[in-house]
Design a protein around this motif. Sequence first.
Motif, mmCIF file in Angstrom:
data_model
loop_
_atom_site.group_PDB
_atom_site.id
_atom_site.type_symbol
_atom_site.label_atom_id
_atom_site.label_comp_id
_atom_site.label_asym_id
_atom_site.label_seq_id
_atom_site.Cartn_x
_atom_site.Cartn_y
_atom_site.Cartn_z
ATOM 1 N N THR A 1 0.590 -1.039 0.023
ATOM 2 C CA THR A 1 -0.051 -0.136 -0.052
ATOM 3 C C THR A 1 0.734 1.269 -0.211
ATOM 4 O OG1 THR A 1 -1.745 -0.925 1.245
ATOM 5 C CG2 THR A 1 -1.793 1.116 1.153
ATOM 6 N N SER A 2 1.799 1.287 0.852
ATOM 7 C CA SER A 2 2.660 2.555 0.997
ATOM 8 C C SER A 2 3.297 2.751 -0.252
ATOM 9 C CB SER A 2 3.671 2.349 2.294
ATOM 10 O OG SER A 2 4.676 1.143 2.003
ATOM 11 N N ILE A 3 3.893 1.700 -1.176
ATOM 12 C CA ILE A 3 4.349 2.004 -2.292
ATOM 13 C C ILE A 3 3.659 2.618 -3.359
ATOM 14 C CG2 ILE A 3 6.083 0.892 -4.167
ATOM 15 C CD1 ILE A 3 7.270 -0.870 -2.074
ATOM 16 N N LEU A 4 2.310 1.876 -3.357
ATOM 17 C CA LEU A 4 1.664 2.410 -4.466
ATOM 18 C C LEU A 4 1.030 3.708 -4.129
ATOM 19 C CD1 LEU A 4 -0.577 -1.162 -4.293
ATOM 20 C CD2 LEU A 4 0.554 -0.271 -6.374
ATOM 21 N N GLN A 5 0.875 4.090 -2.991
ATOM 22 C CA GLN A 5 0.708 5.593 -2.660
ATOM 23 C C GLN A 5 1.639 6.451 -3.088
ATOM 24 O OE1 GLN A 5 -0.461 4.816 1.735
ATOM 25 N NE2 GLN A 5 -2.716 4.977 1.232
ATOM 26 N N ARG A 6 2.768 5.789 -2.797
ATOM 27 C CA ARG A 6 4.033 7.091 -3.368
ATOM 28 C C ARG A 6 3.959 7.220 -4.939
ATOM 29 N NH1 ARG A 6 9.764 5.235 -1.175
ATOM 30 N NH2 ARG A 6 10.225 7.448 -2.119
#
Length: 298
Positions: free
Chosen positions: A45-50
């Motif tokens: 999730t955090s990478i996709l949000q970045r």
Amino acid sequence: MPRTPLSLKPHRVGCSTKVCQRGCWIRAGNIRPKKSLGQNFLANTSILQRIAAAAKLAPGDVVLEVGPGTGNLTRCLLAQGASISAVEKDRRLITSLTQEFPQVNIIQADIVTCDLEALLKQLTETAGESGNQRVKVIGNLPYYITQQFLEQLLPLGHLVSNAILLLQAKAALRLTQLDPGASDYRAMSVELQYYCQARRLFTVPKTEFNPAPDVNGLVVDFALYQPEDRAVADAEEFLTMVRQAFSTKRKMLRNSLQPLYDPSHIAHAMTAAEISDKIRPQQLSFESYVALYKALHG
């Protein structure tokens, strides 16, 4: 090969879509990634949000997502309030994508054989009455289509503002090698600088993909120039010169260009552009190629 025409009706989307959770790649009917399509699903999730944040989206922005897969990145893009169309080649995923994202225009097509320019024109024309809003292209590209896709996309700066792409790290580093004299410096390095400004953003560890590839991923932002902002107006003429130079890059530049220009004209132009007659093609910077071109065609 003729390009496949596409018909689409993009929809305006809201910001209430939930963000994906790690492991949701198996949601689409427990479909496994297909090696022949170069599928490596990312679900952190955090990478996709970045990645979504790197596009700097605002409500109403027009987005073309390349290869949505099981929709992990799509969910994050929807949260930004953009108007999204997505091109997916894998027929197995179309039904689940359409069902989960009724507000997204899902197009079943191969991005490298469809008429990309026509598709982007449709997106800009439906963006508003003025029809002059440029599209942002976002996606996780399979390694085997990277260069072919970019060769189609880069000349379309009149239709695309930015391309935020997750690429195989080795390919991305080679592609964005802009230092003359480096082993990976080649004609594509000069072509890339002609069409856009490329920035390496951040690395994605290979362990975050399913299945895990052999190398890490790298997110790159390609900010495309409008045609009037390019260093040289005639793209075909300039890039023909560059490709000819690199076709025999171990020769002296003055010899590499002789199929296109008279030797005395080359010598005069190199002097005018303050380029050594001993230089080889891979030692010349983008700015020097521009100066040489202008001297040759001035």
